[in-house]
Design a protein around this motif. Structure first.
Motif, PDB file in Angstrom:
ATOM      1  N   ARG A 121       0.843  -1.200   0.000  1.00 24.40           N
ATOM      2  CA  ARG A 121       0.000   0.000   0.000  1.00 24.40           C
ATOM      3  C   ARG A 121       0.875   1.247   0.000  1.00 24.40           C
ATOM      4  N   ASP A 122       0.301   2.347  -0.537  1.00 22.15           N
ATOM      5  CA  ASP A 122       1.001   3.630  -0.597  1.00 22.15           C
ATOM      6  C   ASP A 122       2.344   3.499  -1.318  1.00 22.15           C
ATOM      7  N   LEU A 123       2.291   2.953  -2.526  1.00 21.91           N
ATOM      8  CA  LEU A 123       3.518   2.648  -3.271  1.00 21.91           C
ATOM      9  C   LEU A 123       3.728   3.494  -4.525  1.00 21.91           C
ATOM     10  N   LEU A 124       2.776   4.342  -4.898  1.00 22.79           N
ATOM     11  CA  LEU A 124       2.866   5.012  -6.197  1.00 22.79           C
ATOM     12  C   LEU A 124       4.142   5.839  -6.360  1.00 22.79           C
ATOM     13  N   SER A 125       4.702   6.308  -5.254  1.00 22.16           N
ATOM     14  CA  SER A 125       5.913   7.135  -5.351  1.00 22.16           C
ATOM     15  C   SER A 125       7.174   6.296  -5.512  1.00 22.16           C
ATOM     16  N   GLU A 126       7.036   4.969  -5.530  1.00 22.81           N
ATOM     17  CA  GLU A 126       8.204   4.086  -5.557  1.00 22.81           C
ATOM     18  C   GLU A 126       8.552   3.573  -6.953  1.00 22.81           C
ATOM     19  N   VAL A 127       7.864   4.094  -7.969  1.00 21.75           N
ATOM     20  CA  VAL A 127       8.077   3.558  -9.318  1.00 21.75           C
ATOM     21  C   VAL A 127       9.519   3.709  -9.768  1.00 21.75           C
ATOM     22  N   GLY A 128      10.135   4.851  -9.464  1.00 21.60           N
ATOM     23  CA  GLY A 128      11.500   5.093  -9.919  1.00 21.60           C
ATOM     24  C   GLY A 128      12.488   4.035  -9.480  1.00 21.60           C
ATOM     25  N   GLY A 129      12.230   3.426  -8.329  1.00 21.05           N
ATOM     26  CA  GLY A 129      13.142   2.410  -7.829  1.00 21.05           C
ATOM     27  C   GLY A 129      13.169   1.133  -8.649  1.00 21.05           C
ATOM     28  N   LEU A 130      12.177   0.962  -9.542  1.00 22.32           N
ATOM     29  CA  LEU A 130      12.131  -0.232 -10.383  1.00 22.32           C
ATOM     30  C   LEU A 130      12.682  -0.009 -11.791  1.00 22.32           C
ATOM     31  N   LEU A 131      13.011   1.235 -12.121  1.00 24.09           N
ATOM     32  CA  LEU A 131      13.423   1.543 -13.490  1.00 24.09           C
ATOM     33  C   LEU A 131      14.829   1.062 -13.825  1.00 24.09           C
ATOM     34  N   GLY A 132      15.686   0.962 -12.836  1.00 27.09           N
ATOM     35  CA  GLY A 132      17.067   0.579 -13.115  1.00 27.09           C
ATOM     36  C   GLY A 132      17.936   1.777 -13.454  1.00 27.09           C
ATOM     37  N   ASP A 133      19.194   1.514 -13.777  1.00 28.06           N
ATOM     38  CA  ASP A 133      20.170   2.577 -14.004  1.00 28.06           C
ATOM     39  C   ASP A 133      20.109   3.120 -15.426  1.00 28.06           C
ATOM     40  N   VAL A 151      11.092   9.154 -19.358  1.00 22.00           N
ATOM     41  CA  VAL A 151      10.060   8.169 -19.039  1.00 22.00           C
ATOM     42  C   VAL A 151       8.731   8.645 -19.614  1.00 22.00           C
ATOM     43  N   LEU A 152       8.074   7.789 -20.371  1.00 22.51           N
ATOM     44  CA  LEU A 152       6.732   8.086 -20.868  1.00 22.51           C
ATOM     45  C   LEU A 152       5.735   7.295 -20.024  1.00 22.51           C
ATOM     46  N   VAL A 153       4.833   8.012 -19.349  1.00 20.96           N
ATOM     47  CA  VAL A 153       3.814   7.380 -18.518  1.00 20.96           C
ATOM     48  C   VAL A 153       2.555   7.214 -19.360  1.00 20.96           C
ATOM     49  N   VAL A 154       2.276   5.990 -19.777  1.00 21.86           N
ATOM     50  CA  VAL A 154       1.106   5.679 -20.592  1.00 21.86           C
ATOM     51  C   VAL A 154      -0.034   5.307 -19.649  1.00 21.86           C
ATOM     52  N   LEU A 189      -7.652   7.644 -15.708  1.00 26.58           N
ATOM     53  CA  LEU A 189      -6.720   7.574 -14.576  1.00 26.58           C
ATOM     54  C   LEU A 189      -5.689   8.692 -14.608  1.00 26.58           C
ATOM     55  N   SER A 190      -6.092   9.846 -15.099  1.00 23.94           N
ATOM     56  CA  SER A 190      -5.156  10.971 -15.211  1.00 23.94           C
ATOM     57  C   SER A 190      -4.568  11.345 -13.857  1.00 23.94           C
ATOM     58  N   GLY A 191      -5.402  11.318 -12.814  1.00 24.19           N
ATOM     59  CA  GLY A 191      -4.919  11.694 -11.488  1.00 24.19           C
ATOM     60  C   GLY A 191      -3.808  10.790 -10.994  1.00 24.19           C
ATOM     61  N   PHE A 192      -4.011   9.479 -11.099  1.00 24.88           N
ATOM     62  CA  PHE A 192      -2.971   8.534 -10.681  1.00 24.88           C
ATOM     63  C   PHE A 192      -1.711   8.713 -11.526  1.00 24.88           C
ATOM     64  N   ALA A 193      -1.897   8.851 -12.828  1.00 22.96           N
ATOM     65  CA  ALA A 193      -0.749   8.987 -13.718  1.00 22.96           C
ATOM     66  C   ALA A 193       0.047  10.248 -13.408  1.00 22.96           C
ATOM     67  N   GLU A 194      -0.652  11.335 -13.106  1.00 28.57           N
ATOM     68  CA  GLU A 194       0.042  12.576 -12.756  1.00 28.57           C
ATOM     69  C   GLU A 194       0.829  12.421 -11.467  1.00 28.57           C
ATOM     70  N   SER A 195       0.292  11.659 -10.510  1.00 29.66           N
ATOM     71  CA  SER A 195       1.024  11.410  -9.264  1.00 29.66           C
ATOM     72  C   SER A 195       2.317  10.645  -9.538  1.00 29.66           C
ATOM     73  N   VAL A 196       2.229   9.638 -10.414  1.00 27.49           N
ATOM     74  CA  VAL A 196       3.419   8.877 -10.775  1.00 27.49           C
ATOM     75  C   VAL A 196       4.424   9.766 -11.499  1.00 27.49           C
ATOM     76  N   ALA A 197       3.952  10.563 -12.456  1.00 26.44           N
ATOM     77  CA  ALA A 197       4.844  11.441 -13.220  1.00 26.44           C
ATOM     78  C   ALA A 197       5.498  12.483 -12.318  1.00 26.44           C
ATOM     79  N   ASP A 198       4.725  13.064 -11.402  1.00 26.29           N
ATOM     80  CA  ASP A 198       5.289  14.059 -10.477  1.00 26.29           C
ATOM     81  C   ASP A 198       6.382  13.442  -9.615  1.00 26.29           C
TER      82      ASP A 198
END
Length: 358
Positions: free
Chosen positions: A19-31, A36-39, A44-53
Motif C-alpha cells: 500500500r502507498d507505493l505510487l511514489s516508488e516507481v523510480g526504484g524499479l526503473l534501473g540505471d 520516461v513516458l507514462v502511458v 486515470l489521469s490523477g494517478f498517472a500525474e502522481s506517478v509522473a510528479d
C-alpha cells in the motif's frame, strides 16, 4: 516499502505488492534512464500525474500519454501514436515506459516498449485486480485486430511491477468482481487455498477492503510467477494460465468486447470444466465447484445459446490453436491441469449446450 511483499519472477524482475507505493516507481526503473513516458488510460489521469510528479522529483524527464479506456486502447493506431510521441521526444534504448492502468494498458504499454528500438524498459503499475494478478505479470504484450484478441504481440519482460492495493478502493465494483475470475482461476489450476479463502467469505471477496485481499493477490501472483519462471514463452507449462481463456476470448470477440475479460473467462472456465467432464477428465463435483464459487462472487457462468458457429470460428483463430486443431487446458482434478487436444465437434457442442443451460 518496508511493509511491501516482493515476489521474484525468475531471474528477471520483481512484483512489489503493498500500500502507498505510487511514489516508488523510480526504484524499479534501473540505471541509466533519463526519459520516461507514462502511458495511462484517460480515466486515470490523477494517478498517472502522481506517478509522473514523483518521477520528476527524482530527476527523470517524465511525460504523459493518455490512451482510450479498456480494449479500445489496444489498436495499431494507438500504438503508432505512442511510437510517434517517443520519436518526437528523442527516446533512446536506455529510456523507459511506465504503464498505469488495467490489463489493456499494460498490454499496450508492454507492446510499445517491446517494439520501440527493438525493446526498451517498461514498468507496470496495474490499477485493477485483473491487471495485478494477470496482465502485468509474465511479459506477454499485445494488441487486437479485427480478427481476434492479442493476435499481434511480443514477449517482453518488464523491469518491475508495482501493485498498490490502495488503488483498488477506487475501482468500480463490477471491475473488481471481474478481476476475481483470474484469482479464482489460479486457485483451480494450482493453489486451492485461494478457493477456500473465497468460499469462506464470498461477499467479502467482492470488496476492496476484504481482509483477505492482499493474500489473494499475493497467492495469485505467486502462481503466475512460478509458471512464468519455468516457461517464459509459453512453450509448454505456461499454457495452463490460459485456463478458460479460449472460450472466454471467443465470447469477448463475438460480443465486440462489451463483456469484461473476467466475466468472459468465468464462463470460459465453466465451459472447459464441462468439456473436461464430458471427455472423462473431471468429475461432477469439480464442475459444480466451478459454478458455485464463481456464482458466489457474482460472476456469470452461462452464455446465450444461439452463437455457437460464431464462437467456434473465433476459437479456431485463437493463438493457442495449432493449425486447425483446437487445444484446451482442462483439469484432471483440482490443481491438476492437463491438455485436451482436438476434441470432437460433438464434445465441443455438448459443453456449449450445457453452458447455455441445455
Amino acid at each position: 516499502m518496508s511493509d511491501a511483499t516482493t515476489i521474484r519472477v525468475g531471474d528477471d524482475y520483481d512484483v512489489v505488492i503493498g500500500r502507498d507505493l505510487l511514489s516508488e516507481v523510480g526504484g524499479l526503473l534501473g540505471d541509466g534512464v533519463e526519459r520516461v513516458l507514462v502511458v495511462h488510460s484517460a480515466a486515470l489521469s490523477g494517478f498517472a500525474e502522481s506517478v509522473a510528479d514523483s518521477l520528476l522529483r527524482q530527476g527523470y524527464a517524465a511525460s504523459l500519454a493518455a490512451v482510450p479506456d479498456a480494449e479500445a486502447a489496444k489498436t495499431a493506431g494507438v500504438a503508432s501514436r505512442l511510437w510517434a510521441q517517443l520519436g518526437q521526444a528523442g527516446f533512446t534504448r536506455s529510456d523507459a515506459i511506465v504503464g498505469v492502468g488495467g490489463g489493456a494498458v499494460t498490454d499496450l504499454a508492454g507492446f510499445v516498449a517491446a517494439t520501440w528500438l527493438r525493446g526498451v524498459r517498461v514498468v507496470h503499475v496495474p490499477t485493477t485486480l485483473l491487471g495485478m494478478v494477470d496482465a502485468a505479470v509474465g511479459g506477454k504484450t499485445g494488441i487486437n485486430t479485427s480478427e481476434g484478441k492479442n493476435l499481434v504481440g511480443a514477449f517482453h519482460a518488464p523491469a518491475g511491477v508495482l501493485c498498490d492495493l490502495d488503488v483498488l478502493a477506487t475501482l468500480p465494483h463490477a471491475d473488481l468482481v471481474a478481476g476475481l475470475a483470474e484469482v479464482i482461476k489460479a486457485g483451480f489450476i494450482a493453489d486451492p487455498e485461494i478457493l477456500e479463502l473465497v468460499e469462506a467469505d464470498p461477499v467479502g471477496a467482492r470488496r476492496a477492503d476484504n481482509r483477505h485481499l492482499r493474500e489473494l493477490v499475493e497467492r495469485a501472483v505467486r502462481v503466475k510467477a512460478d509458471v512464468v519462471s519455468a516457461d517464459l514463452k509459453e512453450a509448454s507449462l505456461r499454457e495452463i494460465l490460459n485456463y478458460g481463456h479460449t472460450f472466454g476470448h471467443a465470447i469477448e470477440q463475438v460480443e465486440h468486447f462489451s463483456w469484461r475479460h473476467g466475466e468472459a473467462v468465468s464462463v470460459g472456465m465453466v465451459y472447459v470444466a464441462e468439456l473436461a467432464r464430458l471427455s472423462g477428465h473431471a468429475d461432477d463435483g469439480l464442475v459444480a465447484r466451478h459454478r458455485d464459487v464463481l456464482t458466489s462472487v457474482g460472476l456469470p457462468t452461462t452464455y446465450r445459446g444461439d452463437r455457437w458457429e460464431d464462437l467456434l470460428t473465433a476459437m479456431r483463430r485463437d493463438k493457442k490453436s495449432r493449425g486447425s486443431t483446437l487445444r484446451f487446458v482442462v483439469l484432471d482434478g483440482l490443481a491438476r491441469p492437463n491438455r485436451l487436444v482436438g476434441p470432437s465437434d460433438d464434445l465441443l457442442r455438448g459443453a456449449y449446450t450445457l453452458v447455455a443451460g441445455g
